[in-house]
Design a protein around this motif. Structure first.
Motif, PDB file in Angstrom:
ATOM      1  N   SER A 277     -24.478  -1.710   0.525  1.00  0.00           N
ATOM      2  CA  SER A 277     -25.288  -2.208   1.351  1.00  0.00           C
ATOM      3  C   SER A 277     -26.891  -2.497   1.013  1.00  0.00           C
ATOM      4  CB  SER A 277     -25.377  -1.193   2.425  1.00  0.00           C
ATOM      5  OG  SER A 277     -25.814   0.194   1.776  1.00  0.00           O
ATOM      6  N   GLY A 278     -27.314  -3.406   1.939  1.00  0.00           N
ATOM      7  CA  GLY A 278     -28.951  -3.558   1.531  1.00  0.00           C
ATOM      8  C   GLY A 278     -28.887  -4.500   0.432  1.00  0.00           C
ATOM      9  N   ASP A 279     -30.152  -4.398  -0.532  1.00  0.00           N
ATOM     10  CA  ASP A 279     -30.665  -5.093  -1.364  1.00  0.00           C
ATOM     11  C   ASP A 279     -29.343  -5.156  -2.420  1.00  0.00           C
ATOM     12  OD1 ASP A 279     -32.897  -5.421  -0.355  1.00  0.00           O
ATOM     13  OD2 ASP A 279     -33.842  -4.160  -1.925  1.00  0.00           O
ATOM     14  N   SER A 280     -28.667  -4.268  -2.727  1.00  0.00           N
ATOM     15  CA  SER A 280     -27.644  -4.151  -3.696  1.00  0.00           C
ATOM     16  C   SER A 280     -26.581  -5.281  -3.148  1.00  0.00           C
ATOM     17  CB  SER A 280     -26.962  -2.790  -3.824  1.00  0.00           C
ATOM     18  OG  SER A 280     -28.119  -2.057  -4.437  1.00  0.00           O
ATOM     19  N   PHE A 281     -26.135  -5.073  -1.874  1.00  0.00           N
ATOM     20  CA  PHE A 281     -25.094  -5.998  -1.227  1.00  0.00           C
ATOM     21  C   PHE A 281     -25.331  -7.291  -1.839  1.00  0.00           C
ATOM     22  CE2 PHE A 281     -24.234  -8.736   2.210  1.00  0.00           C
ATOM     23  CZ  PHE A 281     -22.520  -8.565   2.138  1.00  0.00           C
ATOM     24  N   TYR A 282     -26.588  -7.894  -1.066  1.00  0.00           N
ATOM     25  CA  TYR A 282     -27.100  -9.255  -1.362  1.00  0.00           C
ATOM     26  C   TYR A 282     -26.824  -9.744  -3.085  1.00  0.00           C
ATOM     27  CZ  TYR A 282     -27.813  -9.632   3.559  1.00  0.00           C
ATOM     28  OH  TYR A 282     -27.644  -9.801   4.808  1.00  0.00           O
ATOM     29  N   LYS A 283     -27.239  -8.724  -3.571  1.00  0.00           N
ATOM     30  CA  LYS A 283     -27.311  -9.077  -5.122  1.00  0.00           C
ATOM     31  C   LYS A 283     -25.791  -9.388  -5.513  1.00  0.00           C
ATOM     32  CE  LYS A 283     -29.585  -7.494  -9.300  1.00  0.00           C
ATOM     33  NZ  LYS A 283     -30.647  -6.758 -10.075  1.00  0.00           N
TER      34      LYS A 283
ATOM     35  N   GLY B 184     -19.544  -9.205   4.266  1.00  0.00           N
ATOM     36  CA  GLY B 184     -19.184  -8.469   2.946  1.00  0.00           C
ATOM     37  C   GLY B 184     -17.805  -9.013   2.623  1.00  0.00           C
ATOM     38  N   LYS B 185     -16.963  -9.396   3.507  1.00  0.00           N
ATOM     39  CA  LYS B 185     -15.676  -9.753   3.432  1.00  0.00           C
ATOM     40  C   LYS B 185     -15.500 -10.843   2.635  1.00  0.00           C
ATOM     41  CE  LYS B 185     -11.419  -9.309   4.881  1.00  0.00           C
ATOM     42  NZ  LYS B 185     -10.647  -8.003   4.833  1.00  0.00           N
TER      43      LYS B 185
ATOM     44  N   THR C 145     -24.813  -5.648 -19.256  1.00  0.00           N
ATOM     45  CA  THR C 145     -24.179  -6.963 -19.281  1.00  0.00           C
ATOM     46  C   THR C 145     -22.801  -6.966 -18.681  1.00  0.00           C
ATOM     47  OG1 THR C 145     -23.251  -6.220 -21.486  1.00  0.00           O
ATOM     48  CG2 THR C 145     -25.404  -7.468 -21.497  1.00  0.00           C
ATOM     49  N   LEU C 146     -22.475  -5.645 -18.218  1.00  0.00           N
ATOM     50  CA  LEU C 146     -21.190  -5.683 -17.429  1.00  0.00           C
ATOM     51  C   LEU C 146     -21.118  -6.417 -16.291  1.00  0.00           C
ATOM     52  CD1 LEU C 146     -20.582  -1.893 -18.441  1.00  0.00           C
ATOM     53  CD2 LEU C 146     -19.297  -3.803 -19.383  1.00  0.00           C
ATOM     54  N   PRO C 147     -19.983  -6.736 -15.921  1.00  0.00           N
ATOM     55  CA  PRO C 147     -19.975  -7.647 -14.650  1.00  0.00           C
ATOM     56  C   PRO C 147     -19.635  -6.583 -13.557  1.00  0.00           C
ATOM     57  CG  PRO C 147     -17.879  -7.639 -15.973  1.00  0.00           C
ATOM     58  CD  PRO C 147     -18.846  -7.167 -16.802  1.00  0.00           C
ATOM     59  N   TRP C 148     -20.307  -5.695 -13.282  1.00  0.00           N
ATOM     60  CA  TRP C 148     -20.156  -4.698 -12.292  1.00  0.00           C
ATOM     61  C   TRP C 148     -19.952  -5.229 -10.845  1.00  0.00           C
ATOM     62  CZ3 TRP C 148     -23.596  -5.089  -8.216  1.00  0.00           C
ATOM     63  CH2 TRP C 148     -24.834  -5.765  -8.537  1.00  0.00           C
ATOM     64  N   HIS C 149     -20.414  -6.682 -10.857  1.00  0.00           N
ATOM     65  CA  HIS C 149     -20.276  -7.229  -9.300  1.00  0.00           C
ATOM     66  C   HIS C 149     -19.043  -7.522  -8.934  1.00  0.00           C
ATOM     67  CE1 HIS C 149     -21.590 -10.073 -12.634  1.00  0.00           C
ATOM     68  NE2 HIS C 149     -20.664 -10.885 -11.833  1.00  0.00           N
ATOM     69  N   ARG C 150     -18.029  -7.627 -10.021  1.00  0.00           N
ATOM     70  CA  ARG C 150     -16.671  -8.056  -9.810  1.00  0.00           C
ATOM     71  C   ARG C 150     -15.823  -6.872  -9.100  1.00  0.00           C
ATOM     72  NH1 ARG C 150     -16.522 -11.285 -15.482  1.00  0.00           N
ATOM     73  NH2 ARG C 150     -17.931 -12.853 -15.108  1.00  0.00           N
ATOM     74  N   VAL C 151     -16.476  -5.915  -9.053  1.00  0.00           N
ATOM     75  CA  VAL C 151     -15.611  -4.944  -8.412  1.00  0.00           C
ATOM     76  C   VAL C 151     -15.978  -4.760  -6.700  1.00  0.00           C
ATOM     77  CG1 VAL C 151     -15.015  -2.425  -8.714  1.00  0.00           C
ATOM     78  CG2 VAL C 151     -15.995  -3.554 -10.677  1.00  0.00           C
ATOM     79  N   VAL C 152     -14.644  -4.712  -6.269  1.00  0.00           N
ATOM     80  CA  VAL C 152     -15.020  -4.411  -4.807  1.00  0.00           C
ATOM     81  C   VAL C 152     -13.893  -3.609  -4.150  1.00  0.00           C
ATOM     82  CG1 VAL C 152     -15.838  -6.950  -4.365  1.00  0.00           C
ATOM     83  CG2 VAL C 152     -13.219  -6.385  -4.249  1.00  0.00           C
ATOM     84  N   ASN C 153     -13.921  -3.069  -3.086  1.00  0.00           N
ATOM     85  CA  ASN C 153     -12.817  -2.074  -2.516  1.00  0.00           C
ATOM     86  C   ASN C 153     -11.553  -2.662  -2.272  1.00  0.00           C
ATOM     87  OD1 ASN C 153     -12.770  -3.217  -0.037  1.00  0.00           O
ATOM     88  ND2 ASN C 153     -14.477  -1.777   0.631  1.00  0.00           N
ATOM     89  N   SER C 154     -10.518  -1.954  -2.018  1.00  0.00           N
ATOM     90  CA  SER C 154      -9.240  -2.406  -1.769  1.00  0.00           C
ATOM     91  C   SER C 154      -8.860  -3.445  -0.705  1.00  0.00           C
ATOM     92  CB  SER C 154      -8.210  -1.426  -1.803  1.00  0.00           C
ATOM     93  OG  SER C 154      -8.546  -0.586  -0.561  1.00  0.00           O
TER      94      SER C 154
ATOM     95  N   GLU D 192     -20.641 -15.573  -5.770  1.00  0.00           N
ATOM     96  CA  GLU D 192     -20.740 -16.820  -5.209  1.00  0.00           C
ATOM     97  C   GLU D 192     -21.194 -17.890  -6.053  1.00  0.00           C
ATOM     98  OE1 GLU D 192     -23.467 -16.587  -1.717  1.00  0.00           O
ATOM     99  OE2 GLU D 192     -21.874 -16.106  -0.638  1.00  0.00           O
ATOM    100  N   LYS D 193     -21.949 -17.120  -7.300  1.00  0.00           N
ATOM    101  CA  LYS D 193     -22.433 -17.975  -8.469  1.00  0.00           C
ATOM    102  C   LYS D 193     -21.136 -18.398  -9.336  1.00  0.00           C
ATOM    103  CE  LYS D 193     -26.842 -18.228 -10.854  1.00  0.00           C
ATOM    104  NZ  LYS D 193     -27.860 -17.303 -11.349  1.00  0.00           N
ATOM    105  N   GLU D 194     -20.057 -17.385  -9.158  1.00  0.00           N
ATOM    106  CA  GLU D 194     -18.928 -17.390 -10.081  1.00  0.00           C
ATOM    107  C   GLU D 194     -17.922 -18.177  -9.130  1.00  0.00           C
ATOM    108  OE1 GLU D 194     -17.849 -13.709 -11.394  1.00  0.00           O
ATOM    109  OE2 GLU D 194     -19.410 -13.661 -12.945  1.00  0.00           O
ATOM    110  N   GLY D 195     -18.310 -18.733  -7.910  1.00  0.00           N
ATOM    111  CA  GLY D 195     -17.345 -19.388  -7.397  1.00  0.00           C
ATOM    112  C   GLY D 195     -16.352 -18.540  -6.239  1.00  0.00           C
TER     113      GLY D 195
END
Length: 100
Positions: A67-73, A89-90, A51-60, A79-82
């Motif tokens: 990369s690959g599937d994980s990237f698009y996921k 990836g930028k 349930t953790l929002p791991w997708h809200r973590v990006v590099n500096s 994008e679903k969060e606006g």
DNA sequence: CGTCTGACAATGA
DNA sequence: GTCATTGCCAGAC
């Protein structure tokens, strides 16, 4: 599950929707500066149904490190969060959504 | 115990 | 803006 991991989860869970944070900042918040790399390693071990929002973590640099599937996921979830993201990836509105 | 690896960061060219 | 270099640290081997 060690103290480090626990702390990372705690802080990550408190990132509000529509905002993002860098690996370094998250590590720092958890009380472990200089552990940015280990953050990514820890997140990589999370189960798919977490349930953790791991997708809200990006590099500096404001871009997705996956990369690959994980990237698009991650891209789709954000994008679903606006949060708009380029194909490379930028993150478009990086300065507005990054935690300060 | 020595080396390598990684969903990184800061810096400089 | 991008790319390369250096520093970082816990785990895997």
């Amino acid at each position: 599950m060690n103290e480090f991991t626990q702390s990372i989860y705690m802080n990550l869970a408190q990132i509000p929707k529509g905002r993002i944070i860098s690996y370094g900042q998250l590590a720092k918040l958890a009380g472990y500066p200089n552990h940015s790399r280990h953050v990514g390693k820890t997140l990589a071990k999370l189960p798919k149904d977490t349930t953790l929002p791991w997708h809200r973590v990006v590099n500096s640099q404001g871009r997705i490190s996956l990369s690959g599937d994980s990237f698009y996921k991650q891209k789709e979830r954000l994008e679903k969060e606006g949060i708009a993201i380029c194909e490379n990836g930028k993150i478009m509105n990086f300065k507005q959504v990054i935690m300060q």
